[in-house]
Design a protein around this motif. Structure first.
Motif, PDB file in Angstrom:
ATOM      1  N   TYR A  78       0.824  -1.207   0.000  1.00 28.94           N
ATOM      2  CA  TYR A  78       0.000   0.000   0.000  1.00 28.94           C
ATOM      3  C   TYR A  78       0.859   1.259   0.000  1.00 28.94           C
ATOM      4  O   TYR A  78       0.609   2.198  -0.760  1.00 28.94           O
ATOM      5  CB  TYR A  78      -0.933  -0.012   1.215  1.00 28.94           C
ATOM      6  CG  TYR A  78      -1.809   1.214   1.333  1.00 28.94           C
ATOM      7  CD1 TYR A  78      -2.921   1.375   0.516  1.00 28.94           C
ATOM      8  CD2 TYR A  78      -1.509   2.221   2.248  1.00 28.94           C
ATOM      9  CE1 TYR A  78      -3.725   2.501   0.617  1.00 28.94           C
ATOM     10  CE2 TYR A  78      -2.305   3.346   2.351  1.00 28.94           C
ATOM     11  CZ  TYR A  78      -3.411   3.478   1.536  1.00 28.94           C
ATOM     12  OH  TYR A  78      -4.197   4.601   1.632  1.00 28.94           O
ATOM     13  N   LEU A  79       1.901   1.271   0.843  1.00 32.00           N
ATOM     14  CA  LEU A  79       2.777   2.443   0.935  1.00 32.00           C
ATOM     15  C   LEU A  79       3.574   2.650  -0.354  1.00 32.00           C
ATOM     16  O   LEU A  79       3.833   3.786  -0.755  1.00 32.00           O
ATOM     17  CB  LEU A  79       3.724   2.300   2.122  1.00 32.00           C
ATOM     18  CG  LEU A  79       3.078   2.376   3.507  1.00 32.00           C
ATOM     19  CD1 LEU A  79       4.081   2.006   4.585  1.00 32.00           C
ATOM     20  CD2 LEU A  79       2.513   3.755   3.776  1.00 32.00           C
ATOM     21  N   ARG A  80       3.955   1.563  -1.006  1.00 35.79           N
ATOM     22  CA  ARG A  80       4.694   1.679  -2.274  1.00 35.79           C
ATOM     23  C   ARG A  80       3.816   2.338  -3.347  1.00 35.79           C
ATOM     24  O   ARG A  80       4.300   3.162  -4.137  1.00 35.79           O
ATOM     25  CB  ARG A  80       5.141   0.283  -2.725  1.00 35.79           C
ATOM     26  CG  ARG A  80       6.178   0.311  -3.849  1.00 35.79           C
ATOM     27  CD  ARG A  80       6.376  -1.092  -4.408  1.00 35.79           C
ATOM     28  NE  ARG A  80       6.828  -2.017  -3.367  1.00 35.79           N
ATOM     29  CZ  ARG A  80       6.762  -3.342  -3.473  1.00 35.79           C
ATOM     30  NH1 ARG A  80       6.181  -3.897  -4.542  1.00 35.79           N
ATOM     31  NH2 ARG A  80       7.220  -4.113  -2.520  1.00 35.79           N
ATOM     32  N   ASP A  81       2.531   1.972  -3.390  1.00 39.75           N
ATOM     33  CA  ASP A  81       1.624   2.567  -4.381  1.00 39.75           C
ATOM     34  C   ASP A  81       1.314   4.033  -4.072  1.00 39.75           C
ATOM     35  O   ASP A  81       1.113   4.854  -4.975  1.00 39.75           O
ATOM     36  CB  ASP A  81       0.313   1.766  -4.424  1.00 39.75           C
ATOM     37  CG  ASP A  81       0.540   0.332  -4.865  1.00 39.75           C
ATOM     38  OD1 ASP A  81       1.563   0.073  -5.524  1.00 39.75           O
ATOM     39  OD2 ASP A  81      -0.293  -0.528  -4.515  1.00 39.75           O
ATOM     40  N   ILE A  82       1.288   4.366  -2.813  1.00 39.53           N
ATOM     41  CA  ILE A  82       0.857   5.685  -2.350  1.00 39.53           C
ATOM     42  C   ILE A  82       2.001   6.716  -2.302  1.00 39.53           C
ATOM     43  O   ILE A  82       1.748   7.916  -2.289  1.00 39.53           O
ATOM     44  CB  ILE A  82       0.292   5.480  -0.938  1.00 39.53           C
ATOM     45  CG1 ILE A  82      -1.181   5.538  -0.862  1.00 39.53           C
ATOM     46  CG2 ILE A  82       0.787   6.280  -0.004  1.00 39.53           C
ATOM     47  CD1 ILE A  82      -1.559   5.592   0.627  1.00 39.53           C
ATOM     48  N   TRP A  83       3.246   6.235  -2.231  1.00 32.12           N
ATOM     49  CA  TRP A  83       4.375   7.101  -1.889  1.00 32.12           C
ATOM     50  C   TRP A  83       4.537   8.322  -2.812  1.00 32.12           C
ATOM     51  O   TRP A  83       4.920   9.393  -2.332  1.00 32.12           O
ATOM     52  CB  TRP A  83       5.664   6.300  -1.816  1.00 32.12           C
ATOM     53  CG  TRP A  83       6.688   6.978  -0.969  1.00 32.12           C
ATOM     54  CD1 TRP A  83       7.856   7.533  -1.367  1.00 32.12           C
ATOM     55  CD2 TRP A  83       6.615   7.180   0.440  1.00 32.12           C
ATOM     56  NE1 TRP A  83       8.521   8.076  -0.311  1.00 32.12           N
ATOM     57  CE2 TRP A  83       7.778   7.873   0.825  1.00 32.12           C
ATOM     58  CE3 TRP A  83       5.666   6.865   1.417  1.00 32.12           C
ATOM     59  CZ2 TRP A  83       8.023   8.243   2.141  1.00 32.12           C
ATOM     60  CZ3 TRP A  83       5.918   7.234   2.721  1.00 32.12           C
ATOM     61  CH2 TRP A  83       7.078   7.918   3.073  1.00 32.12           C
TER      62      TRP A  83
END
Length: 348
Positions: free
Chosen positions: A75-80
């Motif tokens: 999730y954090l990789r997509d959102i970063w």
């Protein structure tokens, strides 16, 4: 000497009286604060901060980092990219380290708000606690604050902890929705923590509700009290009066557990000598005299047993002979049936 002691005791008495007065004053202040509820920080005037408010850039760099669980990695990789974009508008840099599993924010030469680094720190903390990015980005506003309340610190069983946490959420999240409407805060329950975002006053109310819920006080009671306080605050005539007469007072209906009576054992007197040994079987036989005639008694018992067996055999054989004689007599006394021959008439 007596005069000095008297002076000393008088001074100590005055000090003790002053301490008692101080304790009473502190208790009264606590009661007043509890009646009024959490302190409202909106009494000071708000001055907005703009890019022109700073004459020079920050002299030193400040950094904050926090770890995140492995299930939040994708999730954090997509959102970063969105995170970097929102923080870059305020002149704050951010780094996502997937190897160590950490997020880092730091100030740069372009940072125009010195307090924004603390807001960025709170944002990465909320992202680590599974708060969605759209909601976590609201923390960058000046009138929004956050608090992460730990609920898994109490030493309780897992089943009890899960039940109380579910009680805080309510059926289909109804309890959380009611708290959000009353306090104007965003609440997110995840694992052993509760993330809260909103004004200071609402955060204080929710922390009290969460602590009470984990201490086995249902949140419905506090919701009811908050609703009554909200209605009473609208009346200006009750501003300087006590609200205790309007607030509900809940009592525990469960009967107290019966205390088991402890049996107090009397202490035995100490004696340096060991206790007496229990008498053996042979000692008891010697005392009665059976020990010296044991062989004769056994022989007599065996002879008696043999005689009894012989008698039983004799009785059994006699009963069998009598039974046979009775059977013979019955056969003799039985009348014999005459066989009548009938000639069959042949029909021609």
């Amino acid at each position: 000497k007596s005069s000095s002691q008297e002076r000393r005791s008088a001074v100590l008495g005055k000090m003790s009286n002053k301490q008692e007065q101080m304790v009473v004053q502190v208790k009264e202040l606590k009661k007043k604060l509890e009646e009024k509820g959490p302190v409202d920080t909106n009494r000071w005037p708000y001055t907005p901060w703009s890019q022109d408010s700073m004459d020079a850039s920050l002299s030193q760099e400040s950094t904050f980092s926090t770890l995140f669980p492995k299930y939040r990695e994708t999730y954090l990789r997509d959102i970063w990219p969105l995170v970097t974009q929102t923080l870059a508008a305020h002149g704050v840099a951010c780094v996502l380290d997937l190897i160590e599993g950490s997020m880092t924010v730091r100030t740069t030469r372009k940072t125009w708000d010195p307090y924004l680094i603390f807001k960025a720190r709170d944002m990465i903390k909320l992202l680590a606690r599974s708060v969605p990015f759209a909601q976590a980005a609201e923390i960058l506003k000046d009138d929004v604050y956050c608090e992460i309340i730990k609920i898994g610190t109490n030493n309780m069983k897992k089943e009890r902890f899960v039940k109380r946490r579910q009680r805080l959420v309510g059926p289909d999240g109804a309890t959380l929705k009611a708290l959000e409407l009353l306090t104007g805060c965003y609440i997110y329950v995840q694992g052993n923590t509760v993330a809260v975002m909103g004004p200071y006053k609402g955060i204080g109310q929710i922390t009290k509700v969460v602590d009470d819920c984990m201490n086995n006080i249902h949140p419905v009671y506090s919701i009811k009290e908050m609703m009554i306080r909200r209605e009473l605050a609208k009346d200006p005539n009750l501003a300087n009066e006590s609200w205790d007469r309007f607030l509900p007072k809940f009592k525990k209906t469960s009967a107290p557990a019966k205390k088991s009576k402890k049996t107090i054992e009397k202490k035995k007197k100490y004696t340096p000598f060991p206790p007496e040994m229990a008498p053996r079987k042979s000692d008891a036989q010697i005392a009665t005299g059976e020990y010296f005639f044991e062989n004769e008694i056994e022989l007599n018992k065996k002879i008696q047993e043999k005689r009894e067996k012989k008698r039983q055999r004799d009785q059994g054989s006699g009963d069998q002979g009598k039974g046979k004689e009775k059977d013979k007599q019955k056969k003799e006394t039985k009348p014999q049936k005459k066989k009548i021959k009938t000639k069959s008439n042949s029909i021609r």
